[in-house]
Design a protein around this motif. Structure first.
Motif, PDB file in Angstrom:
ATOM      1  N   VAL A  93      67.496  35.280 -44.954  1.00  0.00           N
ATOM      2  CA  VAL A  93      67.867  36.505 -45.660  1.00  0.00           C
ATOM      3  C   VAL A  93      66.659  37.121 -46.354  1.00  0.00           C
ATOM      4  O   VAL A  93      66.646  38.325 -46.636  1.00  0.00           O
ATOM      5  CB  VAL A  93      68.990  36.202 -46.678  1.00  0.00           C
ATOM      6  N   TYR A  94      65.631  36.302 -46.606  1.00  0.00           N
ATOM      7  CA  TYR A  94      64.432  36.774 -47.301  1.00  0.00           C
ATOM      8  C   TYR A  94      63.450  37.460 -46.352  1.00  0.00           C
ATOM      9  O   TYR A  94      62.446  38.012 -46.809  1.00  0.00           O
ATOM     10  CB  TYR A  94      63.741  35.609 -48.011  1.00  0.00           C
ATOM     11  N   GLU A  95      63.707  37.420 -45.061  1.00  0.00           N
ATOM     12  CA  GLU A  95      62.842  38.088 -44.079  1.00  0.00           C
ATOM     13  C   GLU A  95      63.306  39.534 -43.968  1.00  0.00           C
ATOM     14  O   GLU A  95      64.065  39.914 -43.062  1.00  0.00           O
ATOM     15  CB  GLU A  95      62.918  37.369 -42.738  1.00  0.00           C
ATOM     16  N   THR A  96      62.876  40.375 -44.919  1.00  0.00           N
ATOM     17  CA  THR A  96      63.429  41.718 -45.065  1.00  0.00           C
ATOM     18  C   THR A  96      62.664  42.799 -44.308  1.00  0.00           C
ATOM     19  O   THR A  96      63.190  43.900 -44.125  1.00  0.00           O
ATOM     20  CB  THR A  96      63.487  42.103 -46.554  1.00  0.00           C
TER      21      THR A  96
ATOM     22  N   ASP B 241      72.358  35.782 -41.662  1.00  0.00           N
ATOM     23  CA  ASP B 241      71.405  35.444 -42.716  1.00  0.00           C
ATOM     24  C   ASP B 241      71.638  34.023 -43.224  1.00  0.00           C
ATOM     25  O   ASP B 241      72.777  33.580 -43.384  1.00  0.00           O
ATOM     26  CB  ASP B 241      71.553  36.408 -43.897  1.00  0.00           C
ATOM     27  N   ILE B 242      70.530  33.335 -43.488  1.00  0.00           N
ATOM     28  CA  ILE B 242      70.595  32.031 -44.137  1.00  0.00           C
ATOM     29  C   ILE B 242      69.676  32.058 -45.348  1.00  0.00           C
ATOM     30  O   ILE B 242      68.639  32.731 -45.349  1.00  0.00           O
ATOM     31  CB  ILE B 242      70.205  30.880 -43.182  1.00  0.00           C
ATOM     32  N   ALA B 243      70.074  31.339 -46.370  1.00  0.00           N
ATOM     33  CA  ALA B 243      69.306  31.267 -47.608  1.00  0.00           C
ATOM     34  C   ALA B 243      68.906  29.826 -47.878  1.00  0.00           C
ATOM     35  O   ALA B 243      69.367  28.883 -47.204  1.00  0.00           O
ATOM     36  CB  ALA B 243      70.135  31.820 -48.772  1.00  0.00           C
ATOM     37  N   ASP B 244      68.054  29.650 -48.868  1.00  0.00           N
ATOM     38  CA  ASP B 244      67.590  28.320 -49.246  1.00  0.00           C
ATOM     39  C   ASP B 244      68.776  27.417 -49.553  1.00  0.00           C
ATOM     40  O   ASP B 244      69.669  27.779 -50.318  1.00  0.00           O
ATOM     41  CB  ASP B 244      66.689  28.436 -50.473  1.00  0.00           C
TER      42      ASP B 244
END
Length: 214
Positions: free
Chosen positions: A83-86, A99-102
């Motif tokens: 999800v942080y790859e914006t 999306d995947i998060a930590d």
């Protein structure tokens, strides 16, 4: 349940692409399919594995450009990306981009891979851990690490990812890197702490100087 890790060196940049398979169910995921998609699809068949998803460690083209061809063969496959790859240039335009998060888990059959956010090379760089096996993408190479001079790179974040996040894993963790840039295709973390110059950097300033060449 046992995770089988099949490592392939493919492409023009010595990329490692992985097929991860659950020995109990036969389900499999392909990690970073940027090269030779026909080979990867044939290899899944040879292994007797059923491809159920694509997992991306980050969104650089040399790790994602094979995704459309893979989806032509398997249109229903979900594609997992941080999800942080914006940056839109780092996000493939596919219908089922999840999306995947930590800390999230991605299932491969009965196996669970834990997503560990390890930014620096790119904002969304993610490593995937199962037991003592770490798919490290371009965060940590064998005797190296990902470059930090690209759009969205952050050398201080890279230092934190290496020296705080990954350093804390058990020393017998096996590192599976995103490129074949080192003397061996894999290595254990404890040995890397003794030989990898980026893990040997005494502090953040020394790391920044070494990584950025200044």
């Amino acid at each position: 349940m046992t995770l089988q890790i099949h490592q392939y060196e493919l492409g023009n940049y010595d990329n490692f692409v992985y097929i991860l398979a659950d020995s109990a169910t036969g389900e499999a995921a392909v990690v970073d399919p940027a090269w030779d998609v026909p080979f990867l699809l044939a290899e899944c068949e040879r292994l007797g594995s059923t491809l159920t998803k694509i997992i991306l460690t980050h969104g650089h083209m040399d790790h994602i450009e094979g995704v459309p061809a893979m989806l032509e063969a398997h249109p229903a496959l979900p594609v997992y990306l941080s999800v942080y790859e914006t940056n839109p240039n780092y996000r493939p335009d596919v219908p089922r981009l999840l999306d995947i998060a930590d800390g999230d888990e991605v299932a491969v059959g009965e196996v669970r891979l834990r997503a560990i956010h390890t930014p620096g090379h790119s904002p969304g760089c993610t490593s995937f851990l199962h037991g003592r096996d770490l798919i490290a993408g371009d965060t940590l190479f064998i005797d190296g690490c990902g470059r930090c001079d690209l759009p969205g790179s952050d050398v201080e974040a890279q230092y934190h990812s290496l020296h705080s996040v990954l350093w804390a894993l058990p020393d017998d963790t096996v590192i599976y890197p995103g490129h074949d840039y080192g003397p061996t295709p894999t290595a254990v973390l404890g040995d890397q702490k003794q030989s990898n110059p980026y893990l040997l950097a005494r502090d953040k300033a020394a790391f920044v100087q070494l990584r950025m060449g200044g």
